[in-house]
Design a protein around this motif. Structure first.
Motif, mmCIF file in Angstrom:
data_model
loop_
_atom_site.group_PDB
_atom_site.id
_atom_site.type_symbol
_atom_site.label_atom_id
_atom_site.label_comp_id
_atom_site.label_asym_id
_atom_site.label_seq_id
_atom_site.Cartn_x
_atom_site.Cartn_y
_atom_site.Cartn_z
ATOM 1 N N GLU A 14 0.842 -1.205 0.000
ATOM 2 C CA GLU A 14 0.000 0.000 0.000
ATOM 3 C C GLU A 14 0.876 1.254 0.000
ATOM 4 O OE1 GLU A 14 -2.433 -0.812 3.473
ATOM 5 O OE2 GLU A 14 -4.112 -1.400 2.199
ATOM 6 N N ALA A 15 1.938 1.248 0.800
ATOM 7 C CA ALA A 15 2.863 2.389 0.834
ATOM 8 C C ALA A 15 3.499 2.590 -0.537
ATOM 9 C CB ALA A 15 3.934 2.183 1.905
ATOM 10 N N PHE A 16 3.953 1.501 -1.148
ATOM 11 C CA PHE A 16 4.549 1.594 -2.486
ATOM 12 C C PHE A 16 3.540 2.133 -3.496
ATOM 13 C CE2 PHE A 16 7.834 -2.050 -1.739
ATOM 14 C CZ PHE A 16 8.634 -1.179 -1.011
ATOM 15 N N SER A 17 2.290 1.712 -3.388
ATOM 16 C CA SER A 17 1.243 2.160 -4.313
ATOM 17 C C SER A 17 1.044 3.680 -4.216
ATOM 18 C CB SER A 17 -0.068 1.434 -4.011
ATOM 19 O OG SER A 17 -1.098 1.925 -4.833
ATOM 20 N N ILE A 18 1.017 4.196 -3.005
ATOM 21 C CA ILE A 18 0.866 5.642 -2.810
ATOM 22 C C ILE A 18 2.081 6.359 -3.374
ATOM 23 C CG2 ILE A 18 0.774 7.484 -1.069
ATOM 24 C CD1 ILE A 18 -0.857 5.408 0.653
ATOM 25 N N ARG A 19 3.258 5.869 -3.070
ATOM 26 C CA ARG A 19 4.493 6.483 -3.581
ATOM 27 C C ARG A 19 4.516 6.482 -5.100
ATOM 28 N NH1 ARG A 19 9.108 3.603 -0.196
ATOM 29 N NH2 ARG A 19 10.227 4.169 -2.082
ATOM 30 N N LYS A 20 4.080 5.385 -5.724
ATOM 31 C CA LYS A 20 4.053 5.330 -7.187
ATOM 32 C C LYS A 20 3.095 6.368 -7.751
ATOM 33 C CE LYS A 20 5.344 0.480 -7.447
ATOM 34 N NZ LYS A 20 4.851 -0.895 -7.642
ATOM 35 N N LYS A 21 1.919 6.513 -7.133
ATOM 36 C CA LYS A 21 0.949 7.507 -7.626
ATOM 37 C C LYS A 21 1.530 8.913 -7.547
ATOM 38 C CE LYS A 21 -3.263 4.961 -6.737
ATOM 39 N NZ LYS A 21 -4.061 4.455 -5.645
ATOM 40 N N VAL A 22 2.153 9.236 -6.409
ATOM 41 C CA VAL A 22 2.657 10.595 -6.207
ATOM 42 C C VAL A 22 3.935 10.842 -6.988
ATOM 43 C CG1 VAL A 22 3.558 12.228 -4.499
ATOM 44 C CG2 VAL A 22 1.530 10.860 -3.963
ATOM 45 N N PHE A 23 4.928 10.012 -6.793
ATOM 46 C CA PHE A 23 6.237 10.290 -7.370
ATOM 47 C C PHE A 23 6.364 9.861 -8.839
ATOM 48 C CE2 PHE A 23 7.386 9.925 -2.745
ATOM 49 C CZ PHE A 23 7.596 11.280 -2.552
ATOM 50 N N VAL A 24 5.879 8.672 -9.174
ATOM 51 C CA VAL A 24 6.057 8.164 -10.529
ATOM 52 C C VAL A 24 5.010 8.758 -11.477
ATOM 53 C CG1 VAL A 24 6.137 6.083 -11.970
ATOM 54 C CG2 VAL A 24 7.141 6.060 -9.669
ATOM 55 N N GLU A 25 3.732 8.670 -11.106
ATOM 56 C CA GLU A 25 2.682 9.145 -12.002
ATOM 57 C C GLU A 25 2.591 10.677 -12.026
ATOM 58 O OE1 GLU A 25 -0.979 7.054 -11.108
ATOM 59 O OE2 GLU A 25 0.112 5.145 -11.026
ATOM 60 N N CYS A 72 4.894 11.450 1.245
ATOM 61 C CA CYS A 72 3.917 11.760 0.194
ATOM 62 C C CYS A 72 2.494 11.531 0.698
ATOM 63 C CB CYS A 72 4.185 10.919 -1.049
ATOM 64 S SG CYS A 72 4.134 9.145 -0.780
ATOM 65 N N VAL A 73 1.586 12.288 0.107
ATOM 66 C CA VAL A 73 0.159 12.197 0.425
ATOM 67 C C VAL A 73 -0.600 12.250 -0.891
ATOM 68 C CG1 VAL A 73 -1.784 13.331 1.583
ATOM 69 C CG2 VAL A 73 0.469 13.297 2.681
ATOM 70 N N LEU A 74 -1.612 11.410 -1.035
ATOM 71 C CA LEU A 74 -2.424 11.440 -2.250
ATOM 72 C C LEU A 74 -3.015 12.831 -2.444
ATOM 73 C CD1 LEU A 74 -4.261 8.003 -1.971
ATOM 74 C CD2 LEU A 74 -2.267 8.573 -3.382
ATOM 75 N N GLU A 75 -3.103 13.247 -3.689
ATOM 76 C CA GLU A 75 -3.439 14.630 -4.032
ATOM 77 C C GLU A 75 -4.705 15.159 -3.353
ATOM 78 O OE1 GLU A 75 -3.464 17.485 -7.942
ATOM 79 O OE2 GLU A 75 -3.861 15.352 -8.230
ATOM 80 N N ASN A 76 -5.768 14.387 -3.335
ATOM 81 C CA ASN A 76 -7.027 14.893 -2.779
ATOM 82 C C ASN A 76 -7.062 14.903 -1.250
ATOM 83 O OD1 ASN A 76 -7.052 12.100 -2.837
ATOM 84 N ND2 ASN A 76 -9.245 11.937 -3.187
ATOM 85 N N HIS A 77 -5.953 14.547 -0.595
ATOM 86 C CA HIS A 77 -5.877 14.572 0.872
ATOM 87 C C HIS A 77 -4.832 15.558 1.383
ATOM 88 C CE1 HIS A 77 -8.594 11.165 1.521
ATOM 89 N NE2 HIS A 77 -8.068 10.676 0.415
ATOM 90 N N ARG A 78 -4.253 16.334 0.486
ATOM 91 C CA ARG A 78 -3.227 17.301 0.891
ATOM 92 C C ARG A 78 -3.876 18.528 1.516
ATOM 93 N NH1 ARG A 78 -0.206 16.445 -4.799
ATOM 94 N NH2 ARG A 78 0.405 14.294 -4.380
ATOM 95 N N LYS A 79 -3.071 19.298 2.238
ATOM 96 C CA LYS A 79 -3.506 20.543 2.886
ATOM 97 C C LYS A 79 -4.500 20.288 4.020
ATOM 98 C CE LYS A 79 -1.483 23.141 -0.331
ATOM 99 N NZ LYS A 79 -0.158 23.623 -0.136
ATOM 100 N N SER A 80 -4.445 19.088 4.592
ATOM 101 C CA SER A 80 -5.385 18.753 5.667
ATOM 102 C C SER A 80 -4.659 18.349 6.949
ATOM 103 C CB SER A 80 -6.292 17.602 5.214
ATOM 104 O OG SER A 80 -5.511 16.440 4.984
ATOM 105 N N GLY A 81 -3.350 18.616 7.009
ATOM 106 C CA GLY A 81 -2.575 18.194 8.169
ATOM 107 C C GLY A 81 -2.029 16.789 8.028
ATOM 108 N N SER A 82 -2.270 16.168 6.886
ATOM 109 C CA SER A 82 -1.852 14.780 6.706
ATOM 110 C C SER A 82 -0.331 14.633 6.646
ATOM 111 C CB SER A 82 -2.508 14.188 5.455
ATOM 112 O OG SER A 82 -2.423 15.073 4.371
ATOM 113 N N GLY A 83 0.339 15.534 5.937
ATOM 114 C CA GLY A 83 1.801 15.474 5.880
ATOM 115 C C GLY A 83 2.420 15.672 7.248
#
Length: 140
Positions: A14-25, A72-83
């Motif tokens: 799951e961590a790798f999947s998030i990283r791939k979405k943010v960094f690779v895609e 990294c944080v998925l795009e639609n969850h940024r700016k919410s204190g998640s980072g």
């Protein structure tokens, strides 16, 4: 939101999947640079929002310094204190490991975020995977 230390292969994927979405895609980092030789030695973290994985990061101890990486944080969850939630958990973990200093290579657009968390720039700008970065540190 809750940050957990990865404890099984499913969570790691799951961590790798998030990283791939943010960094690779999103950022066009080559996959062979994103998933690297340090994955097995690193401690991985996953951020959950209502049991849905939405962010990730990792920690390594390098020469007695805590190295914070792959935040990294998925795009639609940024700016919410998640980072910040991820960073707080990694800092707590580092303290528990006896680390006195954390270091990271921040993408230049993220420098204001890390500065608010107490990190200070210690390097000139450099390219990593074609993206401008600067090294930052924080005493903990």
């Amino acid at each position: 939101m809750e940050v957990k230390i990865v404890s099984n292969d499913n969570q790691l994927q799951e961590a790798f999947s998030i990283r791939k979405k943010v960094f690779v895609e999103e950022q066009q980092v080559p996959l062979e640079e994103e998933i690297d030789q340090y994955e097995e030695e690193a401690v991985h973290f996953l951020l959950y929002d209502q049991n849905l994985p939405i962010g990730a990061g990792r920690f390594r101890s390098v020469d007695g310094i805590g190295k914070v990486e792959r935040i990294c944080v998925l795009e639609n969850h940024r700016k919410s204190g998640s980072g910040k939630a991820i960073m707080d958990k990694i800092e707590e973990y580092g303290k528990g490991e006896g680390v006195k200093k954390l270091k990271l290579n921040a993408q230049t657009h993220a420098i204001p975020f890390y500065s608010k968390l107490g990190y200070e720039i210690i390097s000139e700008e450099f390219l990593d995977a074609g993206i401008p970065h600067r090294t930052m540190i924080k005493q903990i």
